[in-house]
Design an enzyme around this catalytic site. Structure first.
Site, short mmCIF file in Angstrom:
data_model
loop_
_atom_site.label_atom_id
_atom_site.label_comp_id
_atom_site.label_asym_id
_atom_site.label_seq_id
_atom_site.Cartn_x
_atom_site.Cartn_y
_atom_site.Cartn_z
N GLU A 21 40.37 44.78 77.51
CA GLU A 21 39.31 43.97 78.14
C GLU A 21 38.57 43.06 77.17
O GLU A 21 38.20 41.95 77.52
CB GLU A 21 38.31 44.90 78.85
CG GLU A 21 38.83 45.40 80.15
CD GLU A 21 38.10 46.64 80.63
OE1 GLU A 21 37.46 46.58 81.68
OE2 GLU A 21 38.18 47.66 79.94
N ASP B 25 39.72 49.83 80.24
CA ASP B 25 38.89 51.03 80.06
C ASP B 25 39.31 52.18 80.98
O ASP B 25 39.84 51.95 82.08
CB ASP B 25 37.42 50.69 80.32
CG ASP B 25 36.81 49.87 79.19
OD1 ASP B 25 37.40 49.85 78.10
OD2 ASP B 25 35.76 49.23 79.42
N ASP C 290 38.32 54.10 83.39
CA ASP C 290 37.52 54.45 84.56
C ASP C 290 38.02 53.64 85.75
O ASP C 290 38.99 52.90 85.64
CB ASP C 290 36.02 54.23 84.30
CG ASP C 290 35.70 52.80 83.88
OD1 ASP C 290 36.59 51.92 83.99
OD2 ASP C 290 34.56 52.54 83.45
N GLU D 76 36.79 51.03 87.23
CA GLU D 76 36.72 49.58 87.01
C GLU D 76 37.90 49.13 86.15
O GLU D 76 38.52 48.10 86.42
CB GLU D 76 35.39 49.24 86.33
CG GLU D 76 34.84 47.87 86.63
CD GLU D 76 34.41 47.70 88.08
OE1 GLU D 76 34.57 46.57 88.59
OE2 GLU D 76 33.94 48.67 88.71
N TYR E 274 34.28 56.92 75.01
CA TYR E 274 33.93 55.98 76.08
C TYR E 274 32.57 56.35 76.68
O TYR E 274 32.29 57.52 76.95
CB TYR E 274 35.01 56.00 77.16
CG TYR E 274 34.86 54.89 78.15
CD1 TYR E 274 34.80 53.56 77.74
CD2 TYR E 274 34.79 55.16 79.52
CE1 TYR E 274 34.66 52.53 78.66
CE2 TYR E 274 34.66 54.13 80.45
CZ TYR E 274 34.59 52.83 80.01
OH TYR E 274 34.45 51.80 80.91
N ARG F 162 31.02 55.49 79.54
CA ARG F 162 30.77 55.61 80.99
C ARG F 162 31.44 56.88 81.47
O ARG F 162 32.63 56.90 81.76
CB ARG F 162 31.29 54.37 81.73
CG ARG F 162 30.47 53.13 81.42
CD ARG F 162 30.85 51.93 82.27
NE ARG F 162 30.00 50.80 81.94
CZ ARG F 162 30.28 49.88 81.02
NH1 ARG F 162 31.42 49.97 80.34
NH2 ARG F 162 29.46 48.89 80.76
N HIS G 269 37.45 62.15 81.59
CA HIS G 269 37.31 62.10 80.14
C HIS G 269 36.14 62.94 79.67
O HIS G 269 35.55 63.68 80.43
CB HIS G 269 37.20 60.66 79.65
CG HIS G 269 36.61 59.71 80.65
ND1 HIS G 269 35.27 59.60 80.87
CD2 HIS G 269 37.21 58.84 81.49
CE1 HIS G 269 35.05 58.68 81.79
NE2 HIS G 269 36.20 58.20 82.20
#
Length: 693
Positions: free
Chosen positions: A10, A83, A85, A87, A300, A302, A346
């Site tokens: 990203e 990433d 997740d 998103e 990470y 989030r 995670h």
């Protein structure tokens, strides 16, 4: 330079770091976030056709897409490493669509930390794109679009342009408005305390009135206090009971997104958005000098999980034993209840290596990065350490059946507190209160017993930390959405921050009233939390995303139809300003604009004169003696004080002048915030005095 494999991530910072880890057979490039989205100019959802979304390439992403296609053509295989997740899964899915990649191919790579070992391991275990996670992200996006693009135009038409509504932001706004209503309705109740200072030989200690005949008694008025004081006829008090206990205190769990946002607000005064921005920098990688290069310092950021990997636990074990000794090691593995709907794919937020201590890398971090990394590092390490042990002592004193109680505590064994102590929402820190050695039968003397009158206080307004905490507890939204949500309600001028606490504006209260009247489902806490649960079910393949949206949309569409026909246009009336326009002589009025209230000429549009509303504090300028001191704000919304005759008079002060001069040097006195409250100090010398309560 030739390559076999293309890797798409990203962010450009992440791309540089990962390319170094993978070697010359890999080309790593960045999509710079999403490349496709719903159009901004229209709804972009075919409601009649199973809520089919109409995605378009994001404006300005043409060159990026062209580059990605060019790189993909030359590669034997394309890996999607967005990433880890929902998103990120959606971004990978959109990239697969743009680049015509096979959705059955094992080309999705995820890692929780950007370290050489983690990245290389991830490429050994690529998987298919998880379409259930994509559906969950898509369902959230479509729901938010249906709500936002249906209600916002209605607010524009009926109230004023530039307004918006949203699933999570409307709930957050309602919570802030409801709290304000509680504060307005609050009626203080009188109560009294009787604190005392007592003496055992030369040792002083404090105790408070407890009750009568061993029963706890609340004192509601001065008459009740007088009855108690009349019975205290001597300075001598008997020690009737001494209770000693050992109390254990367990460490806090490692950080989730929400707990990190709360603790950074409490301990570092970081806004939610700032916390996430700095955490992103630490995750994507920091240059640590020659030999180490760029390293991802944390996992990470989030996540709803408090789980730690075995590798992290083992590393922490060795570090604790080597640094503090075996006695500081947590003996039991703490059983943790998984938060409802937790995205547990995670780990908790932790340092990628606990051996990388904050001090050892301080020179490579800026001030904010160092503060946040230190917080994450110490919290994770403390979570693996032994409980703290406190010695507590309660002493009961008595005279004529009137009871006082003294409570004392001291740390017997620091345990995890050697590394980290969790912050509190009220900002108060726990301190040792050590009592002298007392036994039953001792007689102690009173030094000072002075009754104090108090009044109950209204509930506090929400700070960023307490609002985030409440949203999470109620199951509203996801921690990753809190930062943009809080930013939106401030940008729309629905709320403002006053002394770091959220206060609704007049506009915010108007919008909330409309939402509560016409869209009760959207501002209903349990309904919104239930929707989060359904989104989690979609991610776990337990529910179909189209059916979930349809169940939500059917009642919502009825509310929308009712609002469109029954909602009357709300005219936000201009208030008279009480003076005339200096340009045309017409009366000036107070208008409500995008950034709050301002003065404007009533003869608009013929006369376009406007003025900022200044807040006088009732003090004459201490420099020129002619002007008034007014409250001003910097671009970053920090309050300061200045003369209203600026630029003729250039007086400014961060601290609020109080209108009196110093008795020592005759410079002006100011009110300054200090630990534990406010104090009056001199702007020039060392004179100070307490604020009279």
């Amino acid at each position: 330079m030739s390559y076999k494999y293309l890797v798409i991530v990203e962010s450009p910072a992440k791309a540089k770091t990962i390319e170094k880890y993978l070697g010359r057979n890999y080309k790593v490039v960045a999509s710079v976030g999403h490349i496709r989205d719903l159009p901004k100019s229209k709804m972009g959802i075919d409601i009649e056709n199973n809520f089919e979304p109409h995605y378009i390439n994001i404006r300005g992403k043409g060159p990026v897409i062209k580059e990605l296609k060019k790189y993909a053509k030359k590669a034997e295989k394309v890996y999607l490493a967005a990433d880890p997740d929902r998103e990120g899964e959606a971004i990978a899915w959109h990239l697969a669509h743009i680049l015509d990649l096979d959705l059955n191919d094992n080309n999705r790579v995820v890692f929780n930390e950007i370290t050489k070992e983690a990245v290389k391991q991830a490429f050994k275990e690529p998987r298919k794109i998880n379409l259930d996670l994509v559906d969950a992200q898509q369902a959230r996006r479509i729901l938010d679009r249906l709500v936002g693009y249906s209600i916002s135009p209605l607010l524009w038409k009926k109230v004023k342009k530039g307004l918006s509504a949203g699933r999570v932001q409307s709930v957050a706004l309602k919570m802030i408005v409801d709290r304000e209503e509680e504060i307005r309705k609050f009626e203080p109740e009188e109560y009294w305390s009787i604190p005392g200072t007592f003496l055992k030989k030369k040792a002083k200690f404090s105790a408070n009135f407890y009750g009568i005949n061993g029963k706890k008694v609340k004192l509601s008025n001065e008459s009740e206090v007088k009855d108690v004081m009349d019975k205290l006829t001597s300075r001598d008090y008997d020690v009737t009971k001494v209770t000693k206990k050992e109390r254990k205190r367990n460490p806090a769990l490692p950080f989730t997104t929400s707990s990190l946002q709360q603790e950074a607000a409490r301990k570092l005064n970081f806004r939610t958005r700032k916390t996430m921005m700095v955490a992103q920098q630490l995750y994507e990688g920091i240059k640590l000098g020659k030999g180490q290069g760029t390293v991802g310092l944390i996992t990470y950021m989030r996540t709803d999980s408090t789980r730690l990997s075995d590798t992290a636990k083992n590393e922490a074990y060795d570090y604790i034993v080597d640094t503090y000794g075996k006695e500081y090691l947590g003996t039991k593995k703490k059983a943790t209840k998984k938060a409802e709907g937790a995205q547990d794919a995670h780990e908790a937020i932790r340092p990628s290596s606990v051996l990388r201590t904050p001090e050892s890398i301080k020179e490579f971090l800026d001030k904010d990065q160092f503060k946040l990394y230190s917080l994450i590092w110490s919290r994770m390490l403390a979570s693996r350490m032994a409980p703290a042990v406190m010695d507590t002592m309660r002493v009961d004193l008595s005279q004529n059946d009137i009871n006082f109680v003294a409570n004392g505590s001291k740390v017997k064994f620091q345990g995890f507190m050697k590394v980290y102590i969790e912050g509190k929402d009220n900002g108060k820190e726990e301190k040792d209160n050590i009592l002298p050695e007392l036994i039953v039968g001792d007689v102690v003397k009173s030094v000072d017993i002075e009754p104090k009158q108090h009044f109950t206080q209204p509930p506090a307004r929400y700070s960023e930390a307490t609002l985030v905490k409440t949203l999470e507890e109620q199951g509203v939204g996801r921690p990753s959405t809190y930062a943009p949500t809080l930013e939106t309600i401030q940008r729309r001028y629905y709320v403002k921050l006053n002394a770091r606490r959220f206060e609704p504006t007049e506009l915010g209260e108007i919008v909330n009233t409309i939402m509560c009247e016409y869209f009760p489902q959207i501002v209903n806490l349990s309904f919104t939390a239930g929707m989060e649960e359904k989104l989690d079910n979609i991610a776990e393949a337990k529910e179909n995303w189209v059916e979930v949206i349809d169940k939500y949309y059917q009642p919502f569409s009825k509310e929308l139809a009712t609002a469109e026909t029954k909602m009357e246009k709300i005219q936000i009336k201009d208030e008279p300003a009480g003076f005339d326009c200096e340009l045309c002589g017409s009366p000036m009025v107070i208008k409500l604009g995008k950034y709050g209230k301002f003065y404007a000429c009533s003869n608009f549009p013929e006369c376009r004169n406007t003025m900022a509303i200044v807040k006088k504090i009732g003090v004459s300028c201490p420099t020129c003696k002619k002007g008034d001191v007014i409250e001003k704000k910097t671009k970053k919304n920090r309050i300061f004080y200045g003369c209203d005759r600026y630029p003729e008079c250039e007086f400014t002060s961060w601290d609020k002048p109080i209108g009196r001069d110093c008795p020592k040097c005759e410079h002006y006195l100011v009110q300054k915030k200090v630990r534990g409250g406010m104090q009056i100090i001199c702007s020039n010398c060392d004179y100070q005095e307490d604020i009279q309560k």
